[in-house]
Design an enzyme around this catalytic site. Structure first.
Site, PDB file in Angstrom:
ATOM      1  N   ARG A 243       0.856  -1.183   0.000  1.00 36.46           N
ATOM      2  CA  ARG A 243       0.000   0.000   0.000  1.00 36.46           C
ATOM      3  C   ARG A 243       0.888   1.227   0.000  1.00 36.46           C
ATOM      4  NH1 ARG A 243      -3.887  -2.227  -1.262  1.00 36.46           N
ATOM      5  NH2 ARG A 243      -5.989  -2.195  -0.407  1.00 36.46           N
ATOM      6  N   GLU A 272      -1.972   8.114  -3.775  1.00 43.88           N
ATOM      7  CA  GLU A 272      -2.378   7.764  -5.141  1.00 43.88           C
ATOM      8  C   GLU A 272      -3.835   8.169  -5.378  1.00 43.88           C
ATOM      9  OE1 GLU A 272      -1.457   3.510  -4.603  1.00 43.88           O
ATOM     10  OE2 GLU A 272      -3.567   3.070  -4.942  1.00 43.88           O
ATOM     11  N   HIS A 290      -1.439   0.518  -9.545  1.00 43.78           N
ATOM     12  CA  HIS A 290      -2.173  -0.336  -8.590  1.00 43.78           C
ATOM     13  C   HIS A 290      -2.964  -1.430  -9.332  1.00 43.78           C
ATOM     14  CE1 HIS A 290      -3.968  -0.225  -4.264  1.00 43.78           C
ATOM     15  NE2 HIS A 290      -3.924  -1.453  -4.733  1.00 43.78           N
TER      16      HIS A 290
END
Ligand code: GLV
Length: 336
Positions: A243, A272, A290
């Site tokens: 993460r 993000e 991602h």
């Protein structure tokens, strides 16, 4: 059950039409197949009168949102991570949270390995060179990268995905696997994976490649920052599929620019979809948006599991993969 008694649910982002149709057979659904990005106020307004919501990891379920949505009973995250949930606030409000474990383990482990390979072997950097018409500048050490087979892989976070990566490394690439985790694996699992437990400090000093797959929490915030980067070998690579926030991206950009480590591969970022400008400026980093679980099969299975969690909880009174335990009194409030 008549259609008027179906529970009302919201799906915050576009999902596979067949999975949406399955949800619609059991619930009255407001969807977002145009994939419009909603600000928190719009999410709160669309949640009025909804008993359930299917979220992705980019929608924050905060105490403030929960206060505005008293009818909400279940939030089904289409992700294994759920750091977008304020879990204590959800439990206090009697809201069930669910995630999508297991169905994404192997594809995410595949991607972790792909990012490790691309980073060590400088694949995107060399593609940019080729596309820029630079091939005539070939020389003996052009894009010479780091060895993967036979090298030492340090995995921080040895849950299901970490173990999947360890298996690939040990059996497929003859790597020495060292790991660090909150708790040590049992001897049998360590032996099966060929994995050795090390302190974080020893792992960082030893590993040729460091791969992060630890869930985000206050405790894992900046697991890798300037002091940790300083312990790594100058030839080492760092891969983050965990993460954003597990790595201090500003410190990493500095280390990459100054070649204090060789390269990084990042699928997740602090803040993000924004990416730290320093990371965009250095060549020795592979950047992906991602996508570690992004195969059609896996994303379909994740959407299906999220939908089954909504149906399970709202129609049958039991979620399949809950992440919090509610007092029995909260469950009694489930409205049909
Ligand atoms: C993706 O990041 C997930 O948590 O599933």
């Amino acid at each position: 059950m008549s259609s008027t008694s179906k529970p009302r649910v919201l799906v915050t982002r576009a999902i596979f039409p067949a999975v949406l149709a399955h949800l619609s057979a059991h619930c009255e659904v407001e969807s977002n197949q145009d994939d419009t990005l909603w600000v928190p106020a719009e999410l709160a307004s669309r949640l009025q009168g909804k008993a359930g919501v299917l979220t992705t990891s980019s929608e924050a379920i905060s105490a403030d949102l929960l206060r505005q949505c008293p009818d909400l009973r279940v939030v089904a995250n289409m992700a294994v991570g759920y750091n977008n949930f304020d879990l204590p606030a959800m439990t206090a409000a009697g809201v069930q949270g669910t995630n999508t474990p297991d169905v994404l383990t192997e594809s995410t482990a595949d991607f972790g390995f792909a990012l490790l390979m691309a980073t060590a072997r400088r694949i995107t950097e060399s593609e940019h060179f080729l596309r820029a018409g630079q091939w005539s500048r070939w020389r003996y050490d052009l894009f010479a990268g780091a060895e993967v087979h036979g090298s030492t892989l340090g995995i921080i976070g040895m849950g299901r995905i970490g173990q999947g990566i360890a298996r690939r490394a040990h059996f497929g690439f003859g790597m020495r696997v060292v790991y660090h985790n909150r708790s040590r694996l049992d001897d049998r699992t360590e032996a099966d994976l060929g994995a050795t437990y090390l302190s974080k400090e020893d792992l960082l000093k030893t590993a040729d490649h460091v791969l992060l797959v630890v869930p985000y929490s206050a405790a894992s915030h900046h697991t890798i920052g300037a002091p940790e980067l300083a312990l790594m070998k100058p030839t080492a690579t760092l891969v983050n599929i965990a993460r954003g926030g597990v790595v201090d991206d500003a410190a990493l950009a500095d280390a990459l620019r100054e070649r204090r480590i060789a390269a990084a591969g990042l699928d997740v970022f602090e803040g993000e979809p924004a990416v730290h400008p320093g990371l965009l400026q250095v060549p020795n980093v592979v950047l992906t948006p991602h996508i570690a679980s992004a195969t059609i099969t896996t994303r379909t299975a994740m959407a299906q599991l999220a939908v089954d969690n909504l149906i399970g909880y709202l129609v049958h009174g039991q979620a399949l993969t809950p992440v919090n335990t509610l007092p029995a009194a909260s469950k009694d409030k489930v409205s049909h």
